[in-house]
Design an enzyme around this catalytic site. Structure first.
Site, PDB file in Angstrom:
ATOM      1  CB  CYS A 265      -1.045  -0.314   1.241  1.00  0.00           C
ATOM      2  SG  CYS A 265      -2.003  -1.219   1.512  1.00  0.00           S
ATOM      3  CB  ALA A 267      -0.005   6.094  -3.170  1.00  0.00           C
ATOM      4  N   PRO A 268       1.564   7.995  -0.380  1.00  0.00           N
ATOM      5  CG  PRO A 268       2.401   9.881   0.881  1.00  0.00           C
ATOM      6  CD  PRO A 268       1.972   8.301   1.193  1.00  0.00           C
ATOM      7  N   GLY A 269       4.565   7.149  -0.619  1.00  0.00           N
ATOM      8  CA  GLY A 269       5.514   6.588  -1.411  1.00  0.00           C
ATOM      9  C   GLY A 269       6.933   6.947  -0.310  1.00  0.00           C
ATOM     10  N   GLY A 270       6.373   7.589   0.555  1.00  0.00           N
ATOM     11  CA  GLY A 270       6.649   8.269   2.081  1.00  0.00           C
ATOM     12  C   GLY A 270       8.418   7.094   2.560  1.00  0.00           C
ATOM     13  CE  LYS A 271       4.433   4.120   6.949  1.00  0.00           C
ATOM     14  NZ  LYS A 271       3.879   5.467   6.073  1.00  0.00           N
ATOM     15  CG  ASP A 289      -2.034   3.247  -3.900  1.00  0.00           C
ATOM     16  OD1 ASP A 289      -1.409   3.581  -2.125  1.00  0.00           O
ATOM     17  OD2 ASP A 289      -2.868   4.004  -4.174  1.00  0.00           O
ATOM     18  CG  ASP A 335       1.061   2.407   5.990  1.00  0.00           C
ATOM     19  OD1 ASP A 335       2.076   2.110   7.300  1.00  0.00           O
ATOM     20  OD2 ASP A 335       1.561   3.069   5.777  1.00  0.00           O
ATOM     21  CB  CYS A 388      -1.567   6.182  10.693  1.00  0.00           C
ATOM     22  SG  CYS A 388      -2.624   6.477   9.153  1.00  0.00           S
TER      23      CYS A 388
END
Length: 450
Positions: A265, A267-271, A289, A335, A388
């Protein structure tokens, strides 16, 4: 009172712009963080007033239930939704802000009421606000029931406070609800492919931004002022704006160069980009995604950061076992989509829009994603599950069901975190609450296939 608000844009007027955002959230359940940037452009809000717009919007949203408690004794009859929002906005300034004179607040509210409605509505708004100034608001201490008092005091629905008190105890529930009404600080991750934390702190200082090292993740920094997104360090790919809690799942994934890793999962791609950085841009990171249009965000960030090891595709990640062979990956990050109850500081509307039924519906999706990951991870490989949210059923509840269904999976000790006293780890599961170290609420656990 039945008149609808006229849809006029009052260019440059901060309070009218804030009212528009609040009405958009009320009417369409829109997200405040997305509306803010759009409204700044639409209303041509000057740079010096943007901080006030953010304060008025978030403050009124965060304290909505408290403001209604203060307002109710002064209301006779029914109010249109936009008039109620205008009164909430005004009472927020009167009660919570010290630098704006109360009579200026009343004057502005009356002018907006005239412009959006008519003289009769303006008179009503004027009368209510002046009565509040004259008589003061009623004390919250008058509420005898503990749960109801915390609910009104912190502006969280009563059902949510009841759940948190059962899960964490009254003291932690109260601390979390209060923390949710404080602004989130700006946090970023340094791109270790290009630079070091000390070098980035030096670059930011040259641009007048004071930043310091984070508390938990070695690559993290945070600042209480200035816009990291407008710095040369950001433009040159030296950092990624990301909450420190959101970095923790990647640490738990324990990746190494040349591994084959799946981010289900993404997006937005930080991980995703953090995974690639931790692998020294060597190996393969498959990022999926559900929403195809969001993949461009990941691609854009990867290009900015100088990362070439990411492969992108879209679709329902619960069906990835139809694309990849069983046991294909060394590491998998799930995530999962969740209720978001750990990020209420950033999206205050979440606490009013979610229902208990929403929480139950999400666990089915979370369990199905984990089941797919189970089939795709290699023997001795690791799956990290993160959300989160602070909700037990979406976190510990999902973990227990997964372990019962797959007895050859076991949780892995979170060795990278155990020495940090800020992190609450129990049974190899980490639950971050917003008050623990000023970061977002987050849940992380890791499974290994025997």
């Amino acid at each position: 009172m039945t008149n609808k608000a006229k849809k006029k844009i009052w260019n440059g007027n901060v309070r009218d712009a804030a009212l528009s955002i609040l009405m958009e959230i009320h009417d369409n359940q829109a997200y405040s963080n997305l509306l803010l940037n759009r409204t700044i452009k639409k209303y041509a809000i000057e740079a010096k007033d943007r901080g006030l717009l953010t304060e008025l919007t978030y403050g009124t949203l965060q304290h909505r239930m408290t403001l209604d408690y203060y307002l109710e004794p002064f209301v006779k009859g029914k109010l249109d939704a936009w008039v109620r929002e205008l009164l909430r906005l005004s009472i927020y300034q009167i009660v919570y802000l010290t630098k704006i004179p109360p009579h200026a607040v009343v004057h502005e509210a009356v002018e907006i009421a005239k412009r959006r409605g008519h003289k009769g509505i303006a008179s009503t708004v004027n009368g209510i606000l002046r009565s509040i100034l004259r008589k003061g608001v009623r004390p919250i201490e008058d509420i005898k029931d503990d749960i109801e008092r915390i609910s009104i005091e912190t502006s969280h629905p009563k059902w949510l406070i009841e759940r948190w008190v059962k899960q964490f105890g009254q003291e932690e529930a109260l601390a979390m609800a209060h923390e949710n009404n404080h602004p989130a600080r700006m946090t970023a991750r340094v791109n270790i492919l290009k630079t070091t934390v000390d070098e980035v702190l030096g670059e930011l200082a040259k641009e007048g931004i004071e930043a310091e090292k984070g508390e938990v993740v070695p690559e993290s920094i945070h600042t209480s002022s200035g816009s990291l997104a407008n710095t040369a360090a950001f433009a040159n790919g030296l950092l990624t704006i990301q909450d420190e809690s959101s970095m923790l799942p990647v640490i738990a994934l324990d990746v190494k160069p040349d591994m084959k890793v799946l981010d289900m999962c993404a997006a937005p791609g930080g991980k995703t980009t953090f995974i690639a950085e931790k692998m020294n841009n060597q190996g393969e990171v498959y990022a999926h995604d559900l929403h195809e249009h969001k993949l461009s965000l990941i691609e854009s960030n990867a290009n900015r950061l100088g990362i070439e090891s990411i492969r992108l595709s879209s679709g329902d990640s619960r069906q990835l076992d139809s694309i990849y062979e069983p046991a294909s990956f060394d590491r998998i990050l799930v995530d999962a989509p969740c209720s978001g109850l750990g990020v209420i500081r950033r999206k205050p509307e979440i606490k009013y829009n979610k229902t208990e039924q929403d929480l139950e519906n999400l666990t089915k999706i979370q369990e199905e994603l984990l089941d797919t990951a189970y089939g795709l991870v290699k023997k001795s490989g690791i799956i990290v599950y993160s959300t989160c949210t602070v909700e037990y059923s979406e976190n510990v509840g999902v973990v227990h069901k997964f372990l019962e269904k797959h007895p050859d999976m076991t949780t892995v000790p979170l060795d990278s975190f155990v020495k940090n006293e800020s992190l609450a780890i129990k049974d190899n599961m980490l639950q971050v609450l917003p008050q623990h170290f000023g970061s977002d609420g987050f849940f992380v656990t890791a499974f290994r296939k025997k």
